[in-house]
Design an enzyme around this catalytic site. Structure first.
Site, PDB file in Angstrom:
ATOM      1  CG  ASN A  87      43.033  41.158  41.718  1.00 19.27           C
ATOM      2  OD1 ASN A  87      43.520  42.140  42.296  1.00 19.27           O
ATOM      3  ND2 ASN A  87      43.527  40.670  40.593  1.00 19.27           N
ATOM      4  CE  LYS A 101      41.895  42.482  37.837  1.00 20.12           C
ATOM      5  NZ  LYS A 101      41.641  42.156  36.448  1.00 20.12           N
ATOM      6  CG  HIS A 132      46.495  38.993  37.805  1.00 18.18           C
ATOM      7  ND1 HIS A 132      46.296  39.712  36.648  1.00 18.18           N
ATOM      8  CD2 HIS A 132      45.261  38.666  38.257  1.00 18.18           C
ATOM      9  CE1 HIS A 132      44.991  39.818  36.432  1.00 18.18           C
ATOM     10  NE2 HIS A 132      44.343  39.193  37.391  1.00 18.18           N
ATOM     11  CD  GLU A 189      45.019  42.772  35.252  1.00 18.63           C
ATOM     12  OE1 GLU A 189      45.206  43.187  36.409  1.00 18.63           O
ATOM     13  OE2 GLU A 189      43.884  42.483  34.808  1.00 18.63           O
ATOM     14  CD  GLU A 208      42.351  35.638  37.241  1.00 17.49           C
ATOM     15  OE1 GLU A 208      41.392  35.958  37.944  1.00 17.49           O
ATOM     16  OE2 GLU A 208      43.276  36.417  36.960  1.00 17.49           O
ATOM     17  N   GLY A 255      38.050  41.158  32.467  1.00 24.97           N
ATOM     18  CA  GLY A 255      37.602  42.537  32.287  1.00 24.97           C
ATOM     19  C   GLY A 255      36.921  42.780  30.945  1.00 24.97           C
ATOM     20  CB  SER A 293      33.817  38.361  32.800  1.00 26.34           C
ATOM     21  OG  SER A 293      34.655  39.290  32.123  1.00 26.34           O
TER      22      SER A 293
HETATM   23  P1  13P Z   1      37.347  40.567  36.087  1.00 26.19           P
HETATM   24  O1  13P Z   1      36.476  39.831  37.092  1.00 26.19           O
HETATM   25  O2  13P Z   1      37.203  42.048  36.165  1.00 26.19           O
HETATM   26  O3  13P Z   1      37.208  39.999  34.724  1.00 26.19           O
HETATM   27  O4  13P Z   1      38.875  40.277  36.549  1.00 26.19           O
HETATM   28  C1  13P Z   1      39.283  38.997  36.785  1.00 26.19           C
HETATM   29  C2  13P Z   1      40.647  39.027  37.371  1.00 26.19           C
HETATM   30  O5  13P Z   1      41.614  39.364  36.705  1.00 26.19           O
HETATM   31  C3  13P Z   1      40.783  38.656  38.780  1.00 26.19           C
HETATM   32  O6  13P Z   1      42.116  38.507  39.123  1.00 26.19           O
END
Ligand code: 13P
Length: 258
Positions: free
Chosen positions: A13, A15, A99, A101, A171, A177, A217
């Site tokens: 992903n 982003k 997601h 976010e 997640e 992150g 992560s």
């Molecule tokens: P990270 O791997 O950067 O923690 O992000 C995970 C994520 O949100 C994947 O959709």
């Protein structure tokens, strides 16, 4: 049923990262290394603006492209949105939905996410439905309640036949992150809970086929232990999917476990 009936899935992903030309460079490297293997399902989810160029650069490979979001209508007056048909026309066969976010910054509700899941399935796109608790919810011992509500809401009206095309991504929001990963045991506990919920909702056969990814992560240093868990069938990778080296390593680790 043994875990081996599910093929590992490693999805990147990206982003809101990578221009179209940066995306081409990244997928070319990934293509060269793992573009012809089929032990592991590999998916890259660039931003919409890089989907077409990345899809072209991946032609002839086994790597799939996916969207990071979509609107649950095929066309119409929805300024700024992208439809399932548009994603399909760029040869996407996966789409990330719900997601954290999007839930947090764009106020997406389970009902809205559910309408997207149903629209994706109608259009033969495999939804990667994201679920997961926030830190305060984990600390209040509400993880399973939160995940259950998100599953019930997000997968409402999905049939058992359709369910086999659904991918669930667990997640934990506090691990995204932040460099903080759930321990393999913590993640497995929630994955097992999700599998049991799926069995109750869709039956054991469908639930045994549904892939449940871990996200938060995940990187080459912790992937082996996470992916070895009985109910962890792959990863939804943010930061570590932005460099070819780490993403390829993750695919390699999953292949070795296959
Ligand atoms: P990270 O791997 O950067 O923690 O992000 C995970 C994520 O949100 C994947 O959709």
């Amino acid at each position: 049923m043994p875990k081996s009936i599910r093929r590992y899935l490693i999805a990147g992903n990206w982003k809101m990262n990578k221009t179209a030309s940066e995306g081409i460079d990244l997928v070319r490297e990934i293509h060269q290394s793992v573009g012809s293997q089929s032990d592991v399902t590999v998916v890259v989810c660039p931003p919409f603006t890089a989907l077409e160029s990345c899809g072209k650069a991946l032609e002839g490979s086994t790597i799939h492209v996916g969207g990071q979001n979509m609107y649950p209508e095929n066309e119409g007056a929805f300024t700024g949105e992208i439809s399932p048909v548009m994603l399909r026309s760029l040869f996407c066969n996966f789409v990330i939905l719900g997601h954290s976010e999007r839930r947090e910054y764009f106020a997406e509700t389970d009902a809205f996410i559910n309408s997207k899941v149903l629209a994706a399935l109608e259009s033969s796109l495999k939804p990667i439905l994201c679920v997961g608790e926030r830190l305060e919810e984990r600390e209040a011992d509400q993880t399973k309640d939160v995940v259950k509500t998100q599953l019930e809401g997000g997968l409402a009206d999905v049939s058992a036949d359709q369910a086999e095309n659904v991918v669930v991504a667990y997640e934990p929001v506090w691990a995204i992150g932040t460099g903080k990963t759930a321990t393999p045991e913590m993640a497995q506990e929630v994955h097992h809970f999700i599998r049991k919920w799926l069995s109750g909702r869709f039956g054991d056969t469908a639930a045994a086929k549904i892939r449940i990814l871990y996200g938060g992560s995940m990187k080459p240093g912790n992937a082996q232990d996470l992916l070895s868990q009985e109910d962890i069938d792959g990863g939804l990778i943010g930061g570590a999917s932005l460099q070819a080296k780490s993403f390829i390593e993750l695919v390699t680790i999953a292949r070795a476990l296959s």
